[in-house]
Design an enzyme around this catalytic site. Structure first.
Site, PDB file in Angstrom:
ATOM      1  N   ARG A  34     -13.438  -4.062   2.492  1.00 23.38           N
ATOM      2  CA  ARG A  34     -12.233  -4.561   3.858  1.00 23.38           C
ATOM      3  C   ARG A  34     -12.782  -6.176   4.060  1.00 23.38           C
ATOM      4  NH1 ARG A  34     -12.212   1.251   6.380  1.00 23.38           N
ATOM      5  NH2 ARG A  34     -11.312   2.537   5.087  1.00 23.38           N
ATOM      6  N   ARG A  38      -9.213  -6.418   9.677  1.00 24.05           N
ATOM      7  CA  ARG A  38      -9.221  -6.066  11.244  1.00 24.05           C
ATOM      8  C   ARG A  38     -10.018  -6.702  12.413  1.00 24.05           C
ATOM      9  NH1 ARG A  38      -8.707   0.148  10.898  1.00 24.05           N
ATOM     10  NH2 ARG A  38     -10.043   0.070   9.175  1.00 24.05           N
ATOM     11  N   ARG A  47      -0.824 -10.194  12.522  1.00 21.83           N
ATOM     12  CA  ARG A  47      -0.458  -8.940  12.105  1.00 21.83           C
ATOM     13  C   ARG A  47       0.287  -8.093  13.251  1.00 21.83           C
ATOM     14  NH1 ARG A  47       1.148  -4.173  11.831  1.00 21.83           N
ATOM     15  NH2 ARG A  47      -0.510  -2.473  11.252  1.00 21.83           N
ATOM     16  N   ASP A  83      -3.930  -2.320  -0.757  1.00 28.83           N
ATOM     17  CA  ASP A  83      -4.087  -0.386  -0.478  1.00 28.83           C
ATOM     18  C   ASP A  83      -3.998   0.321  -0.993  1.00 28.83           C
ATOM     19  OD1 ASP A  83      -4.024   2.278   1.131  1.00 28.83           O
ATOM     20  OD2 ASP A  83      -4.599   0.588   2.952  1.00 28.83           O
ATOM     21  N   TYR A 161      -4.869  12.393  -0.636  1.00 31.34           N
ATOM     22  CA  TYR A 161      -4.269  11.870   0.436  1.00 31.34           C
ATOM     23  C   TYR A 161      -2.556  12.286  -0.021  1.00 31.34           C
ATOM     24  CZ  TYR A 161      -7.036   8.464   2.307  1.00 31.34           C
ATOM     25  OH  TYR A 161      -8.248   7.389   2.577  1.00 31.34           O
TER      26      TYR A 161
END
Length: 359
Positions: A34, A38, A47, A83, A161
């Site tokens: 990652r 973020r 974003r 993703d 998921y």
């Protein structure tokens, strides 16, 4: 996606590719799961103006955020911004990324009859075109600075998921399928596996130089369930991906398997055909070395939260970890994805410490 390998700029830093193929690199390679995301202020700025999956599906935006950590840090690999849930989306399930919640699938699979809603005849090249085009664009814009990773979620993780409807602390709904509907579970996993293989082949054709398979929900399974529902599928993914690439006259690329929490399967995973075995932060590196087959290339595994310590703590933690792994057959990484609140200065200290080791 029609770009040929020879049209890409020559690679300048091949450290991670050398390690993955059993050769000695010029330094210990490091990348961070990652790493495009973020914790970076430049990512957060973008974003503000774009939805998460808008970033994923827009090649220019995905390329930009993939390049951000490469511009800032002395890393040895990039990983495409995407993703794992692009696969459920491609199969026809809606996936939303809700702030403060994470991924949400509003209409999950509740019973085997619901599987009929999935389209396993989908053209993967069309449904994942944004990511595939982003790989090609990024490979060019990297200008050979470092290699580019593609990735996918493994079938069990994706299946969980799709049944849970999002993240879960127990995955009990998905696990219940394995006990209530074993035949249907095997079939669903096989069908997802085929789509995953197609996707990985397409990523290599688009320009990916390495691939990582995330079995992020291995930790929820018993050793028996993992042996029945994950290991055979993981073996099939690496074997069939390589076979299809070879049949099309395309060079295979190193593949990494990362089964979070799958300590009980380290030895089996080390013999499953992958070039690299990723370890999470809950396994001692010396134990990982003992459990894996001799000569296995290991990746990992610093606790992501260790990066919240001061600079000296980060450096000491990284140094101790590397000393346990040893400098041979080793790719440095965190033991899971980096957290959004991580100080940028800690990332810098981590990378500098890794590159301070002499081979």
């Amino acid at each position: 996606m029609s770009t040929k390998v020879e049209e890409f700029p020559p690679l300048k830093n091949d450290a991670i590719l050398k390690v993955a193929s059993g050769q000695k690199p010029h330094r210990i390679p490091i990348w961070i799961m990652r790493q495009a995301g973020r914790y970076l202020p430049e990512f957060l700025e973008i974003r503000k103006h774009h939805d998460f999956f808008e970033l994923v599906n827009n090649p220019e935006l995905a390329c930009e955020v993939t390049l951000q950590p490469i511009r800032r840090f002395d890393l040895d690999a990039s990983i495409i911004f995407s993703d794992i849930l692009v696969i459920p989306q491609a199969l026809g399930l809606e996936v939303l990324m809700k702030p403060g919640v994470g991924p949400v699938l509003p209409e999950p699979l509740r019973e085997p009859e619901d599987v009929k809603r999935l389209n396993f005849e989908v053209d993967v090249s069309i449904k994942t075109k944004g990511t595939l085009d982003a790989i090609t664009l990024t490979r060019k814009k990297l200008e050979g600075k470092v290699p580019l990773f593609g990735f996918t979620g493994a079938p069990w993780t994706l299946m969980s998921y799709m049944i849970e409807g999002g993240g879960s602390k127990t995955c009990h709904k998905a696990k219940a399928w394995l006990y209530k509907y074993p035949k249907e579970s095997h079939q669903l996993l096989d069908n997802i596996c085929e789509i995953v293989i197609q996707y990985l082949v397409l990523q290599v054709k688009a320009g990916a130089q390495l691939l990582q398979v995330f079995e992020s929900h291995a930790e929820f399974l018993s050793p028996d369930s993992f042996s029945k529902y994950c290991l055979p599928i993981l073996r099939k993914i690496v074997t069939e991906t390589n076979s299809r690439l070879k049949s099309q006259g395309i060079a295979t690329v190193p593949m990494v398997v990362f089964a979070k929490g799958g300590h009980f399967a380290i030895n089996e995973l080390s013999k499953s055909g992958y070039s690299v075995l990723g370890l999470d932060w809950t396994i001692d590196p010396t134990v990982g070395r003992k459990l894996a087959e001799p000569g296995t290339v290991l990746q990992g595994n610093m606790d992501p939260v260790a990066l919240f310590g001061d600079t000296e703590t980060v450096k000491a933690t990284a140094k101790a970890m590397i000393e346990k792994f040893g400098t041979e057959n080793y790719i440095c990484n965190l033991g899971h994805g980096i957290y959004p609140e991580t100080p940028v200065s800690s990332v810098e200290a981590f990378i500098e410490t890794v590159h301070s080791f002499q081979l």
